[in-house]
Scaffold this motif. Structure first.
Motif, PDB file in Angstrom:
ATOM      1  N   ARG A   1      -8.254  -3.284  -0.266  1.00  0.00           N
ATOM      2  CA  ARG A   1      -7.913  -3.447   1.153  1.00  0.00           C
ATOM      3  C   ARG A   1      -6.408  -3.461   1.341  1.00  0.00           C
ATOM      4  O   ARG A   1      -5.880  -2.847   2.274  1.00  0.00           O
ATOM      5  CB  ARG A   1      -8.524  -4.733   1.709  1.00  0.00           C
ATOM      6  CG  ARG A   1      -9.959  -4.594   2.152  1.00  0.00           C
ATOM      7  CD  ARG A   1     -10.422  -5.774   2.998  1.00  0.00           C
ATOM      8  NE  ARG A   1     -10.240  -7.061   2.351  1.00  0.00           N
ATOM      9  CZ  ARG A   1     -11.087  -7.607   1.488  1.00  0.00           C
ATOM     10  NH1 ARG A   1     -12.195  -6.970   1.174  1.00  0.00           N
ATOM     11  NH2 ARG A   1     -10.838  -8.792   0.953  1.00  0.00           N
ATOM     12  N   ALA A   2      -5.697  -4.153   0.462  1.00  0.00           N
ATOM     13  CA  ALA A   2      -4.237  -4.226   0.566  1.00  0.00           C
ATOM     14  C   ALA A   2      -3.615  -2.847   0.362  1.00  0.00           C
ATOM     15  O   ALA A   2      -2.686  -2.466   1.083  1.00  0.00           O
ATOM     16  CB  ALA A   2      -3.690  -5.223  -0.453  1.00  0.00           C
ATOM     17  N   LEU A   3      -4.123  -2.081  -0.599  1.00  0.00           N
ATOM     18  CA  LEU A   3      -3.610  -0.723  -0.823  1.00  0.00           C
ATOM     19  C   LEU A   3      -3.870   0.171   0.388  1.00  0.00           C
ATOM     20  O   LEU A   3      -2.994   0.925   0.818  1.00  0.00           O
ATOM     21  CB  LEU A   3      -4.248  -0.105  -2.070  1.00  0.00           C
ATOM     22  CG  LEU A   3      -3.726  -0.580  -3.418  1.00  0.00           C
ATOM     23  CD1 LEU A   3      -4.545   0.016  -4.545  1.00  0.00           C
ATOM     24  CD2 LEU A   3      -2.266  -0.223  -3.571  1.00  0.00           C
ATOM     25  N   ALA A   4      -5.082   0.078   0.946  1.00  0.00           N
ATOM     26  CA  ALA A   4      -5.425   0.901   2.109  1.00  0.00           C
ATOM     27  C   ALA A   4      -4.548   0.524   3.307  1.00  0.00           C
ATOM     28  O   ALA A   4      -4.086   1.400   4.053  1.00  0.00           O
ATOM     29  CB  ALA A   4      -6.896   0.730   2.448  1.00  0.00           C
ATOM     30  N   LYS A   5      -4.312  -0.775   3.484  1.00  0.00           N
ATOM     31  CA  LYS A   5      -3.486  -1.227   4.605  1.00  0.00           C
ATOM     32  C   LYS A   5      -2.043  -0.743   4.430  1.00  0.00           C
ATOM     33  O   LYS A   5      -1.411  -0.275   5.388  1.00  0.00           O
ATOM     34  CB  LYS A   5      -3.527  -2.750   4.693  1.00  0.00           C
ATOM     35  CG  LYS A   5      -3.005  -3.294   5.984  1.00  0.00           C
ATOM     36  CD  LYS A   5      -3.318  -4.777   6.086  1.00  0.00           C
ATOM     37  CE  LYS A   5      -3.002  -5.262   7.468  1.00  0.00           C
ATOM     38  NZ  LYS A   5      -3.350  -6.658   7.650  1.00  0.00           N
ATOM     39  N   ALA A   6      -1.531  -0.833   3.206  1.00  0.00           N
ATOM     40  CA  ALA A   6      -0.169  -0.366   2.942  1.00  0.00           C
ATOM     41  C   ALA A   6      -0.062   1.140   3.157  1.00  0.00           C
ATOM     42  O   ALA A   6       0.917   1.645   3.733  1.00  0.00           O
ATOM     43  CB  ALA A   6       0.237  -0.739   1.522  1.00  0.00           C
ATOM     44  N   LYS A   7      -1.063   1.869   2.728  1.00  0.00           N
ATOM     45  CA  LYS A   7      -1.078   3.323   2.922  1.00  0.00           C
ATOM     46  C   LYS A   7      -1.121   3.686   4.406  1.00  0.00           C
ATOM     47  O   LYS A   7      -0.421   4.576   4.884  1.00  0.00           O
ATOM     48  CB  LYS A   7      -2.266   3.929   2.187  1.00  0.00           C
ATOM     49  CG  LYS A   7      -2.333   5.427   2.205  1.00  0.00           C
ATOM     50  CD  LYS A   7      -3.510   5.922   1.389  1.00  0.00           C
ATOM     51  CE  LYS A   7      -3.637   7.416   1.439  1.00  0.00           C
ATOM     52  NZ  LYS A   7      -4.779   7.911   0.689  1.00  0.00           N
TER      53      LYS A   7
END
Length: 129
Positions: free
Chosen positions: A115-121
């Motif tokens: 989720r954190a990676l997707a949000k950062a992306k």
């Protein structure tokens, strides 16, 4: 406190079961040898780290009430007692519950990381990067 080590063939493998009897309770742990161990291998097992690990595992196993009167055994019959079987089953159940909880924690951590990676992306895309 007394300990009993029993070696038997379960149909596929040679299995050693260490039972600890104390205060009417039984704790047990097992070690799978695979092929039939000879006397030298058993002596090395008994004096090595594997037996210490087995004894520690037996001490950490959940206690099970021992049978009040042990069943009489035929001299040819080889195996472990029913209390030891219950102790082994309870130990497996406890380990399964611990493994299930650990799997859930790992899955939740992995989901949070994704989720954190997707949000950062998504933020990076929104900013035109």
């Amino acid at each position: 406190m007394s300990g009993v080590f029993t070696l038997y063939h379960d149909g596929r493998f040679w299995v050693g079961v260490y039972e600890i009897h104390e205060d009417g309770l039984v704790r047990a742990a097992r070690h799978i040898f695979g092929a039939e161990p000879n006397n030298a291998e058993l002596a090395a097992f008994a004096s090595g780290r594997d037996f210490v690990r087995l004894a520690d595992e037996a001490r950490a196993a959940p206690p099970v009430p021992a049978d009040r009167r042990p069943k009489r055994r035929i001299h040819d019959e080889v195996g472990i007692g029913t209390a030891a079987q219950r102790a082994l089953r309870d130990a497996v159940t406890v380990r399964a519950a611990e493994n299930k909880a650990a799997r859930k924690r790992r899955a939740a951590a992995e989901a949070a990381r994704r989720r954190a990676l997707a949000k950062a992306k998504s933020r990076a895309k929104h900013r035109g990067r």
